[in-house]
Scaffold this motif. Structure first.
Motif, mmCIF file in Angstrom:
data_model
loop_
_atom_site.group_PDB
_atom_site.id
_atom_site.type_symbol
_atom_site.label_atom_id
_atom_site.label_comp_id
_atom_site.label_asym_id
_atom_site.label_seq_id
_atom_site.Cartn_x
_atom_site.Cartn_y
_atom_site.Cartn_z
ATOM 1 N N SER A 170 0.826 -1.197 0.000
ATOM 2 C CA SER A 170 0.000 0.000 0.000
ATOM 3 C C SER A 170 0.869 1.259 0.000
ATOM 4 C CB SER A 170 -0.941 0.009 1.201
ATOM 5 O OG SER A 170 -0.174 -0.016 2.389
ATOM 6 N N GLU A 171 2.009 1.179 0.695
ATOM 7 C CA GLU A 171 2.860 2.363 0.793
ATOM 8 C C GLU A 171 3.428 2.747 -0.581
ATOM 9 O OE1 GLU A 171 5.340 2.409 4.320
ATOM 10 O OE2 GLU A 171 6.851 3.438 3.128
ATOM 11 N N GLY A 172 3.869 1.694 -1.320
ATOM 12 C CA GLY A 172 4.412 1.945 -2.654
ATOM 13 C C GLY A 172 3.357 2.543 -3.568
ATOM 14 N N ALA A 173 2.138 2.112 -3.420
ATOM 15 C CA ALA A 173 1.072 2.585 -4.299
ATOM 16 C C ALA A 173 0.805 4.068 -4.110
ATOM 17 C CB ALA A 173 -0.196 1.786 -4.040
ATOM 18 N N LYS A 174 1.159 4.590 -2.962
ATOM 19 C CA LYS A 174 0.875 6.003 -2.694
ATOM 20 C C LYS A 174 1.979 6.932 -3.197
ATOM 21 C CE LYS A 174 -1.725 5.024 1.486
ATOM 22 N NZ LYS A 174 -1.556 4.957 2.935
ATOM 23 N N THR A 175 3.089 6.343 -3.652
ATOM 24 C CA THR A 175 4.192 7.187 -4.098
ATOM 25 C C THR A 175 4.070 7.476 -5.585
ATOM 26 O OG1 THR A 175 5.637 6.292 -2.420
ATOM 27 C CG2 THR A 175 6.704 7.365 -4.277
ATOM 28 N N LYS A 176 4.225 8.742 -5.917
ATOM 29 C CA LYS A 176 4.112 9.125 -7.316
ATOM 30 C C LYS A 176 5.354 9.912 -7.708
ATOM 31 C CE LYS A 176 0.857 12.157 -8.684
ATOM 32 N NZ LYS A 176 -0.452 12.640 -9.138
ATOM 33 N N ILE A 177 5.874 9.590 -8.865
ATOM 34 C CA ILE A 177 7.042 10.323 -9.363
ATOM 35 C C ILE A 177 6.609 11.129 -10.583
ATOM 36 C CG2 ILE A 177 9.395 10.137 -10.294
ATOM 37 C CD1 ILE A 177 9.201 8.964 -7.487
ATOM 38 N N ILE A 178 6.889 12.408 -10.551
ATOM 39 C CA ILE A 178 6.629 13.248 -11.718
ATOM 40 C C ILE A 178 7.984 13.622 -12.301
ATOM 41 C CG2 ILE A 178 5.703 15.460 -12.529
ATOM 42 C CD1 ILE A 178 3.428 13.981 -11.491
ATOM 43 N N LYS A 179 8.159 13.325 -13.571
ATOM 44 C CA LYS A 179 9.461 13.628 -14.170
ATOM 45 C C LYS A 179 9.301 14.454 -15.432
ATOM 46 C CE LYS A 179 11.510 9.600 -14.671
ATOM 47 N NZ LYS A 179 12.597 8.640 -14.948
ATOM 48 N N VAL A 180 10.225 15.353 -15.620
ATOM 49 C CA VAL A 180 10.362 15.991 -16.923
ATOM 50 C C VAL A 180 11.763 15.606 -17.362
ATOM 51 C CG1 VAL A 180 10.400 18.160 -18.202
ATOM 52 C CG2 VAL A 180 8.915 17.925 -16.213
ATOM 53 N N ASP A 181 11.851 14.700 -18.334
ATOM 54 C CA ASP A 181 13.159 14.167 -18.691
ATOM 55 C C ASP A 181 14.053 15.215 -19.343
ATOM 56 O OD1 ASP A 181 12.686 11.658 -17.688
ATOM 57 O OD2 ASP A 181 11.736 10.956 -19.536
ATOM 58 N N TYR A 182 13.434 16.069 -20.142
ATOM 59 C CA TYR A 182 14.229 17.049 -20.884
ATOM 60 C C TYR A 182 13.465 18.358 -20.875
ATOM 61 C CZ TYR A 182 17.711 18.387 -24.424
ATOM 62 O OH TYR A 182 18.760 18.970 -25.100
ATOM 63 N N LEU A 183 13.895 19.270 -20.041
ATOM 64 C CA LEU A 183 13.191 20.546 -19.915
ATOM 65 C C LEU A 183 13.254 21.316 -21.229
ATOM 66 C CD1 LEU A 183 14.466 21.909 -16.502
ATOM 67 C CD2 LEU A 183 12.069 21.571 -17.107
ATOM 68 N N ALA A 184 12.088 21.762 -21.683
ATOM 69 C CA ALA A 184 12.049 22.527 -22.929
ATOM 70 C C ALA A 184 12.087 24.023 -22.627
ATOM 71 C CB ALA A 184 10.793 22.196 -23.713
ATOM 72 N N ARG A 185 12.378 24.789 -23.658
ATOM 73 C CA ARG A 185 12.395 26.251 -23.599
ATOM 74 C C ARG A 185 13.283 26.783 -22.455
ATOM 75 N NH1 ARG A 185 6.808 26.189 -23.862
ATOM 76 N NH2 ARG A 185 6.707 27.883 -22.355
ATOM 77 N N VAL A 186 14.382 26.087 -22.232
ATOM 78 C CA VAL A 186 15.471 26.636 -21.420
ATOM 79 C C VAL A 186 16.730 26.433 -22.262
ATOM 80 C CG1 VAL A 186 14.393 26.057 -19.217
ATOM 81 C CG2 VAL A 186 16.030 24.474 -20.217
ATOM 82 N N GLU A 187 17.792 27.151 -21.923
ATOM 83 C CA GLU A 187 19.014 26.979 -22.683
ATOM 84 C C GLU A 187 19.822 25.866 -22.051
ATOM 85 O OE1 GLU A 187 18.283 30.082 -21.310
ATOM 86 O OE2 GLU A 187 17.682 31.261 -23.063
ATOM 87 N N LEU B 253 16.249 19.510 -9.382
ATOM 88 C CA LEU B 253 16.503 20.078 -10.703
ATOM 89 C C LEU B 253 17.778 19.402 -11.179
ATOM 90 C CD1 LEU B 253 15.862 22.172 -12.897
ATOM 91 C CD2 LEU B 253 17.250 23.795 -11.625
ATOM 92 N N LYS B 254 17.641 18.571 -12.187
ATOM 93 C CA LYS B 254 18.800 17.789 -12.632
ATOM 94 C C LYS B 254 19.440 18.466 -13.832
ATOM 95 C CE LYS B 254 17.333 13.287 -11.121
ATOM 96 N NZ LYS B 254 17.433 11.882 -11.442
ATOM 97 N N ILE B 255 20.726 18.553 -13.810
ATOM 98 C CA ILE B 255 21.433 19.159 -14.923
ATOM 99 C C ILE B 255 22.387 18.127 -15.497
ATOM 100 C CG2 ILE B 255 23.154 20.913 -15.488
ATOM 101 C CD1 ILE B 255 21.577 22.889 -13.968
ATOM 102 N N PHE B 256 22.087 17.683 -16.714
ATOM 103 C CA PHE B 256 22.956 16.657 -17.296
ATOM 104 C C PHE B 256 23.704 17.151 -18.523
ATOM 105 C CE2 PHE B 256 19.634 15.957 -20.387
ATOM 106 C CZ PHE B 256 18.449 16.055 -19.679
#
Lengths: 434, 259
Positions: free
Chosen positions: A2-19, A38-41
């Protein structure tokens, strides 16, 4: 589970409209925001590594290549740091021409962000091209305004991306008074478009959101800051660029190929860029620009980061008026540059890039060859601030659909006009051998 | 106006770079909306959040390959692209970050870093053509935006782009710039550098610094000998050829003669 079911991950793999290349990671557990990254790759390019052994005179052209959107800012911080090291001061018309170049960059970079990167968030479009289908006149106004910013850079710098005319001590060639005057009518058009821009963006809907920011910007006794001044904050900081390293530090975190900057005292994040400049220098604007700001709904200090789009537009208007003033006051200098005699020394400078303070430090040997370089761009200074904003801004949208949540989070990141190419230039090298 | 689905699809990809060359497309302020009318801007993250899946008629690639991840990613870009064009010095010659290729990498590692284990990077910065077949290479740091438009239009019409291979000297003659090397003894890479910028530097009383990379069959050795005769020291000759196109074969070979 039940605990796992309540976890949600929201990801933006590649941020658009930034340099540059970055992503966003949000972890929500049991309806509560648990992690924000904020991931910078963007791959590191190690500028500080290969600046060693180059000549002092090469730093401005080499560091311009850190960022194609604000190359003049790198050139300005580099030449001022070298002049600081060699104890040369560049005044009069040469100083004004540098301000002219910077105005061109503020106009082009800010207008790019206002119209093409940020406005689509407020009006609900994927891009400015999509937005043009319903708002063609607005987008065309933005493109023309941006174009004039680029033309100013080409006029004084030779080209808009990586200008060629900047050197330590001044310029390779300076314009005649007549050439300057020939530019006036174009700039008057830009000023009108800039005023329309302020009016346009001030009609947008802004989320209710404020933070009690620590604002840090340059401050000059007589003018809105660009190339010169002390580094000040709304919490009493007041230092020269030479003392920057005593008050700020960079922390390396795993999720990012860019360093996070914090203030040494207290270790907290701080905010650089248009909102900070505006809050700390409002009284340096001419009275009529202050009036335009008031009519657009801004106070003397603006703490809602979404309204930075209005502040950027005000700065564009101010930059257009500065260009007109510089054109009218211009007297051709006797020499295009001040002669430089290198010596063993360390030089420091900070200037106001469109996105905020850009700090350079160089140590040279007696021939003027660079022994050591350190560069701190605005986006790495704002990186922790962006995460802090997301921590406070995102929770109100946790019950909304993922796509809505993602849209709001991206918009909050774009408030800072992050330039990830800048933020990632400086990591030292770790090699994977194949 | 054509239907969306019928328009050829354009993708713009970024690798290690400054963003300047892809920005050149957004700097086509007078043409951008017209271009978007005939081309589907299908995948251009710097300009749009929308991503329309490939395959793409034309891929513009900015930046060099510097990480294991990007080495794999360029293969995927190639698979999805009918035509692949590199834009700028990074994608075409490794860029300024290829200066690392000439250093003993230990020199970098010696610089103590907080957590080098967080970073993943290859020992070299390399051109796209070192990894996948490339249909056309557009030089410049940054590219010339008019040349960029010409390349896009040419590929969409299945013809060869009209991009000159001669030297910057021709462009100085075209714009009536008096030769700086001859009249003022200003060191100038114009005779060995490819045209395309419009000979901006000499027009600003500055010698060309080679940001468009080598022209076709350049005689770098002869130019370097002349510069040395006029008093340029070895260290400066090395640095002159080792900048934004340092890893292009002609400039690389010349710089190595002065090591």
């Amino acid at each position: 589970m039940s605990e796992g079911a309540k976890t949600k991950i929201i990801k933006v793999d590649y941020l658009a409209r930034v340099e540059g290349e970055g992503g966003l990671y949000l972890k929500i557990h049991d309806g509560k925001l648990e992690d924000v990254q904020l991931k910078i790759f963007e791959p590191p390019r190690f500028f500080e590594g290969f600046l060693r052994g180059r000549k002092y005179s090469e730093a401005s052209d080499i560091t311009a290549r850190i960022c194609g959107i604000c190359p003049a800012a790198y050139q300005m911080s580099a030449v001022h740091a070298m002049e600081n090291a060699f104890e040369v001061s560049v005044d009069g018309p040469l100083r004004e021409l540098r301000r002219l170049l910077y105005c061109g960059e503020w106009i082009s970079s800010h207008t790019l962000h206002v119209y093409m990167l940020h406005a689509p968030d407020f009006l609900g479009y994927e891009s400015a091209v999509h937005m043009a289908k319903d708002h063609q006149a607005d987008v065309e106004r933005g493109l023309q305004l941006k174009k004039i910013g680029g033309e100013i850079m080409s006029f004084i710098g030779g080209r808009e991306i990586h200008p060629v005319n900047v050197r330590v001590g001044g310029f390779y060639k300076v314009p005649t008074k007549r050439e300057m005057q020939g530019f006036r009518a174009t700039i008057e058009r830009a000023r009108d478009a800039a005023l329309e821009t302020v009016n346009w963006v001030s009609t947008f809907d802004f989320p209710e959101f404020e933070q009690d920011y620590t604002f840090v910007s340059m401050q000059h006794p007589d003018e809105y800051p660009m190339n010169e001044g002390r580094i000040v904050s709304n919490r009493g900081l007041n230092i020269t660029a030479a003392n920057y390293d005593d008050h700020f530090e960079e922390i390396h975190v795993k999720r990012s190929n860019a360093l996070h900057c914090v203030m040494k005292e207290g270790g907290q994040s701080y905010h650089v860029g248009p909102l900070a400049r505006y809050a700390l220098n409002f009284d340096r604007f001419p009275a009529h620009i202050q009036d335009v700001a008031k009519q657009a709904g801004l106070g003397k200090v603006e703490r809602n980061p979404f309204r930075s789009i209005i502040v950027r537009s005000i700065e564009v208007l101010y930059a257009c008026e500065e260009v007109l003033r510089i054109i009218d006051d211009y007297q051709e200098p006797e020499q295009p540059f001040v002669k430089i005699t290198p010596k063993a020394a360390t030089g420091y400078a900070a200037t106001e890039a469109p996105r905020g303070i850009l700090y350079h430090r160089y140590k040279m040997d007696e021939k003027g060859d660079i022994l050591d370089a350190n560069i701190i761009p605005p986006t790495s200074q704002n990186q922790k601030m962006i995460e802090d904003d997301l921590w406070k801004f995102v929770p109100q949208y946790l019950n909304q659909p993922d796509e809505t949540l993602r849209w709001h989070a991206e918009q909050a990141i774009r408030n800072y006009d992050p330039c990830i190419s800048c933020a990632t230039h400086f990591l030292k090298l770790d090699v994977e051998r194949s | 106006m054509k239907e969306t689905s019928q328009k050829p699809k354009l993708a713009v990809w970024k690798f290690a770079s400054c963003d300047g060359c892809q920005l050149s497309l957004l700097n086509c302020e007078d043409e951008l909306l017209a271009v978007a009318d005939v081309i589907e801007i299908a995948n251009f993250p710097e300009a749009s959040r929308e991503v329309i899946p490939g395959p793409y008629e034309l891929s513009l690639v900015e930046g060099s390959i510097t990480t294991p991840h990007d080495k794999a990613r360029i293969q995927e870009v190639r698979r999805q692209s009918k035509f692949l064009v590199t834009i700028g010095a990074c994608a075409t010659a490794g860029g300024i970050q290829a200066l690392r290729n000439f250093k003993d990498v230990n020199a970098f590692i010696d610089i103590v870093y907080a957590h080098p284990d967080y970073i993943s990077s290859l020992a070299t910065s390399s051109a796209i053509a070192d990894h996948v077949p490339v249909d056309f290479e557009l030089p410049g740091c940054p590219v010339n935006k008019q040349q960029l438009l010409e390349v896009i239009i040419a590929f969409l019409h299945d013809r060869k782009p009209n991009i000159p291979h001669h030297s910057v000297c021709i462009e100085c003659k075209q714009r009536d710039t008096v030769c700086l090397a001859v009249t003022q003894d200003i060191p100038c890479l114009g005779p060995v550098t490819r045209a395309g910028c419009g000979a901006i530097c000499p027009a600003f009383n500055r010698g060309c610094y080679g940001c468009f990379g080598p022209m076709e069959t350049p005689n770098t050795e002869s130019l370097a000998d002349e510069l040395r005769d006029k008093g340029m020291i070895t260290e400066d000759l090395l640095r002159l050829f080792r900048t934004y196109n340092a890893d292009s074969p002609a400039f690389k070979m010349e710089s190595e003669r002065h090591e």
